[in-house]
Design a protein around this motif. Structure first.
Motif, short mmCIF file in Angstrom:
data_model
loop_
_atom_site.label_atom_id
_atom_site.label_comp_id
_atom_site.label_asym_id
_atom_site.label_seq_id
_atom_site.Cartn_x
_atom_site.Cartn_y
_atom_site.Cartn_z
N ILE A 33 21.82 2.14 -4.85
CA ILE A 33 21.70 2.00 -3.40
C ILE A 33 22.15 0.61 -2.96
O ILE A 33 22.83 0.46 -1.93
CB ILE A 33 20.26 2.29 -2.96
N SER A 34 21.81 -0.41 -3.74
CA SER A 34 22.24 -1.77 -3.40
C SER A 34 23.77 -1.86 -3.35
O SER A 34 24.34 -2.48 -2.44
CB SER A 34 21.68 -2.77 -4.40
N ALA A 35 24.43 -1.26 -4.33
CA ALA A 35 25.90 -1.28 -4.34
C ALA A 35 26.47 -0.50 -3.18
O ALA A 35 27.47 -0.91 -2.55
CB ALA A 35 26.40 -0.72 -5.67
N LEU A 36 25.86 0.65 -2.85
CA LEU A 36 26.31 1.45 -1.72
C LEU A 36 26.20 0.66 -0.42
O LEU A 36 27.13 0.64 0.40
CB LEU A 36 25.47 2.73 -1.64
N VAL A 37 25.07 0.01 -0.22
CA VAL A 37 24.86 -0.77 1.00
C VAL A 37 25.85 -1.92 1.08
O VAL A 37 26.43 -2.20 2.15
CB VAL A 37 23.40 -1.28 1.06
N PHE A 55 16.10 4.29 4.71
CA PHE A 55 16.72 5.42 5.41
C PHE A 55 16.58 5.25 6.92
O PHE A 55 17.54 5.46 7.67
CB PHE A 55 16.07 6.73 4.97
N ALA A 56 15.39 4.89 7.39
CA ALA A 56 15.18 4.68 8.83
C ALA A 56 16.11 3.59 9.35
O ALA A 56 16.74 3.73 10.42
CB ALA A 56 13.72 4.32 9.10
N HIS A 57 16.20 2.48 8.61
CA HIS A 57 17.03 1.35 9.01
C HIS A 57 18.50 1.76 9.12
O HIS A 57 19.16 1.53 10.15
CB HIS A 57 16.87 0.22 8.00
N GLU A 60 24.76 8.92 3.92
CA GLU A 60 23.48 9.61 3.73
C GLU A 60 23.47 10.40 2.43
O GLU A 60 22.47 10.40 1.69
CB GLU A 60 23.20 10.54 4.90
N GLU A 61 24.57 11.08 2.13
CA GLU A 61 24.63 11.87 0.90
C GLU A 61 24.49 10.98 -0.32
O GLU A 61 23.73 11.29 -1.25
CB GLU A 61 25.96 12.63 0.85
N LYS A 62 25.21 9.87 -0.34
CA LYS A 62 25.14 8.94 -1.48
C LYS A 62 23.79 8.25 -1.54
O LYS A 62 23.24 8.02 -2.64
CB LYS A 62 26.27 7.92 -1.39
N TYR A 63 23.24 7.91 -0.39
CA TYR A 63 21.93 7.24 -0.35
C TYR A 63 20.85 8.17 -0.90
O TYR A 63 19.99 7.75 -1.69
CB TYR A 63 21.60 6.85 1.10
N ALA A 64 20.89 9.44 -0.51
CA ALA A 64 19.88 10.39 -0.96
C ALA A 64 19.93 10.57 -2.47
O ALA A 64 18.88 10.75 -3.11
CB ALA A 64 20.08 11.73 -0.26
N ALA A 107 29.16 -0.52 2.23
CA ALA A 107 29.21 0.15 3.52
C ALA A 107 28.75 -0.70 4.70
O ALA A 107 29.05 -0.39 5.85
CB ALA A 107 28.35 1.42 3.47
N VAL A 108 28.01 -1.79 4.40
CA VAL A 108 27.47 -2.65 5.47
C VAL A 108 27.95 -4.08 5.20
O VAL A 108 27.36 -4.79 4.37
CB VAL A 108 25.93 -2.59 5.51
#
Length: 591
Positions: free
Chosen positions: A346-350, A313-315, A335-339, A353-354
């Motif tokens: 989370i790996s798929a989200l990142v 989250f910080a990163h 942030e909503e999806k990460y939370a 998105a990144v």
């Protein structure tokens, strides 16, 4: 007996007058006007080293040794971010006190002088009637009934100090050798070799390490950096324009460790802009939930996923808010999806998105960068590790990678929360130190210069050492088949004392007499105020302990400003508990 009789005056004995003992004294001075005004009290500080700096930060040590924190990041004073019941008494950071550039990595002598000044200020701030006495001796034993006065025995003194309350602020301790170290030392003795077991590098006798001779070094952290400094510049070598000019008195160092790489460089730029709102996924509520589990918790299963999510989250907060051009999604959506996500989600989200893998946080790779990496020759590995260090230095000094600094802030937040969990094993502390407590960038540049000059050679990850055929031999899977031989071995790391193996006779006796210890061998204390627990879990009414030998160890006796200061919080709680006990005791005596 009158109150003026020294034998009748209330007495507090603090064993250890280094930064932790000094911090406790500062909190006593801050809280005494509320909790102990108008009463007499003798405070006895027991430490063979000077008050303030103590052993580790004493002013009498090599001027070549630095702190590994910038001067602006070192304070002994509380601020409003410290969660404590006592009053805030602000004071200068090291750089403000010394009048130096805040980005300076000050020498340890200067830090020792700062700590001595803080000690003197704390003594001066005590109310009338409270007197401080320093005893430059070792405390060797504490005895006395639970409900009565304690006796603190000092080396070379026939009569003990009477103590209504005893606080152990022992700092880092020596330890007896474990079975492996004992075997290596015995082999060295029998075969005319040199074996230097874990020790405080500044106190080690390095004279047996001969010029030009190969030396195996196991350990790649801060103790190793000190060792290198003392064996190079300390023997007359010098650095000029990025190159090392040897004196001819240096040994040749072959270093390896579990990771096989040095700690990550200190970050070389300042924070700008919005800070990540921490804690987010690992705060007081989550710690309360872990502590409330009837069956306890497992660090890897129950705690680490929360740590990983917090650091992530910080990163990503920093990446999305400071470098939005390197993302493919609005921060609010991410942030909503990460939370809501975890693990694979989370790996798929990142990944979506990144786009650049270099912008994604990979804690496993940061922790063990050589896992699965193989080199065909030692020469190839030297070049490969030099490249790794150069890339780390570049990244840690480039504000384009400011999510790294956000992760550092996340680590500080996490550390402050995990202190409440007690003994969580040694892995987390090593991980934290590798990422957050590495050497200054200039030190890593010096290691590169020494490598190019042939004074320093890298062995690899998961380094093993055996004593055979009259020598020490080191191997690492990083360079399959490679073997390095030497007649000298240095264990470049701090001792890991347990309550049973500590070199401190006082602590070992307390353990033998019934004080509780954790599976890691740390002294068990009450998480609220630091009272020492017995094996039934009952706190001792008159004995407290603070510092790295306890299961409430914080991240250090001093800290960077405005980061909560877990050690300051512990100092305040212990000071208030001790003063309240002494006040109640004096009221009973007066009645």
């Amino acid at each position: 007996m009158s109150a003026q009789d020294p034998a009748a005056r209330p007495s507090l004995v603090i064993v250890g007058a280094g930064p932790r003992g000094t911090g406790l004294l500062e909190r006593i001075a801050a809280n005494a006007p509320e909790l102990y005004a108008g009463s007499d009290l003798d405070i006895h500080l027991v430490d063979p080293y000077p008050p303030g700096g103590g052993r580790i930060w004493r002013e009498e040590q090599s001027p070549l040794l630095w702190m590994n924190s910038q001067a602006q990041d070192v304070t002994m004073y509380t601020d409003e971010t410290v969660a404590m019941a006592g009053p805030v008494r602000e004071g200068p950071t090291l750089h403000e006190w010394a009048g130096i550039d805040g980005r300076t990595f000050a020498g340890r002598r200067r830090q020792g002088a700062y700590l001595r000044w803080v000690f003197e200020q704390a003594v001066a701030a005590l109310p009338p009637g409270i007197h401080v006495h320093h005893h430059p001796r070792r405390a060797v034993r504490v005895d006395g009934p639970r409900e009565g006065r304690q006796q603190v025995w000092l080396a070379g003194r026939d009569r003990p100090l009477p103590a209504d309350v005893v606080v152990l602020a022992l700092g880092h301790l020596d330890a007896e050798l474990d079975p492996e170290q004992s075997a290596l030392s015995a082999y060295a003795h029998d075969h005319g070799l040199v074996h230097l077991p874990p020790d405080f590098t500044a106190d080690s006798d390095l004279s047996a390490l001969a010029p030009g001779e190969p030396v195996l070094v196991r350990g790649f952290g801060l103790a190793f950096v000190d060792l290198v400094v003392l064996l190079t510049e300390g023997r007359g070598g010098r650095f000029e324009r990025g190159e090392y000019v040897p004196s001819g008195r240096e040994p040749v160092l072959h270093v390896g460790s579990r990771r096989g790489v040095p700690y990550h460089s200190k970050i070389g730029y300042a924070w700008e802009g919005e800070r990540p709102p921490l804690p987010r996924f690992l705060g007081p509520a989550e710690i309360d939930g872990l502590l409330a589990r009837p069956a306890g918790f497992d660090f890897r299963r129950d705690v680490w996923p929360l740590v990983e999510k917090e650091l992530g989250f910080a990163h990503y907060h920093r990446l999305f808010t400071a470098h939005p051009d390197r993302t493919r999604m609005a921060w609010t959506d991410f942030e909503e999806k990460y939370a809501a996500g975890d693990g694979a989600g989370i790996s798929a989200l990142v990944a979506s998105a990144v786009p650049d893998p270099a912008d994604r946080l990979d804690l496993a790779a940061l922790d063990r960068p050589l896992d699965g990496v193989r080199y065909s020759s030692p020469e190839e590995f030297q070049e490969g590790l030099r490249t790794y260090i150069e890339e780390d230095l570049t990244r840690r000094h480039d504000v384009a990678h400011s999510p790294d600094l956000a992760v550092f802030l996340g680590l500080l937040s996490v550390y402050g929360q995990l202190v409440r969990l007690g003994d969580i094993g040694s892995w987390w502390h090593g991980f934290f130190s590798h990422l957050a407590s590495g050497p200054p960038g200039p030190r890593l540049r010096q290691l590169l210069a020494l490598s190019r000059a042939g004074i320093l050679s890298f062995v690899g990850a998961d380094m093993t050492v055996v004593a055979e055929d009259g020598v020490f031999r080191a191997r690492s899977a990083t360079v399959p088949g490679s073997v390095t031989e030497a007649r000298a071995l240095v264990e470049a790391r701090l001792p890991h004392p347990t309550a049973e193996r500590t070199g401190d006779s006082l602590l070992r006796a307390l353990y033998a007499e019934g004080a509780a210890a954790t599976p890691e061998g740390l002294l068990a204390v009450h998480p609220g105020d630091g009272r020492i627990l017995d094996r039934s879990g009952t706190p001792h009414p008159r004995r407290f302990a603070l510092g790295p030998h306890t299961d409430a160890r914080g991240s250090g006796a001093f800290t960077r400003p405005r980061t909560g200061g877990p050690a300051f919080q512990q100092n305040d709680a212990a000071a208030r508990a001790a003063l309240a006990f002494l006040r109640a005791l004096s009221c009973r005596v007066a009645a």
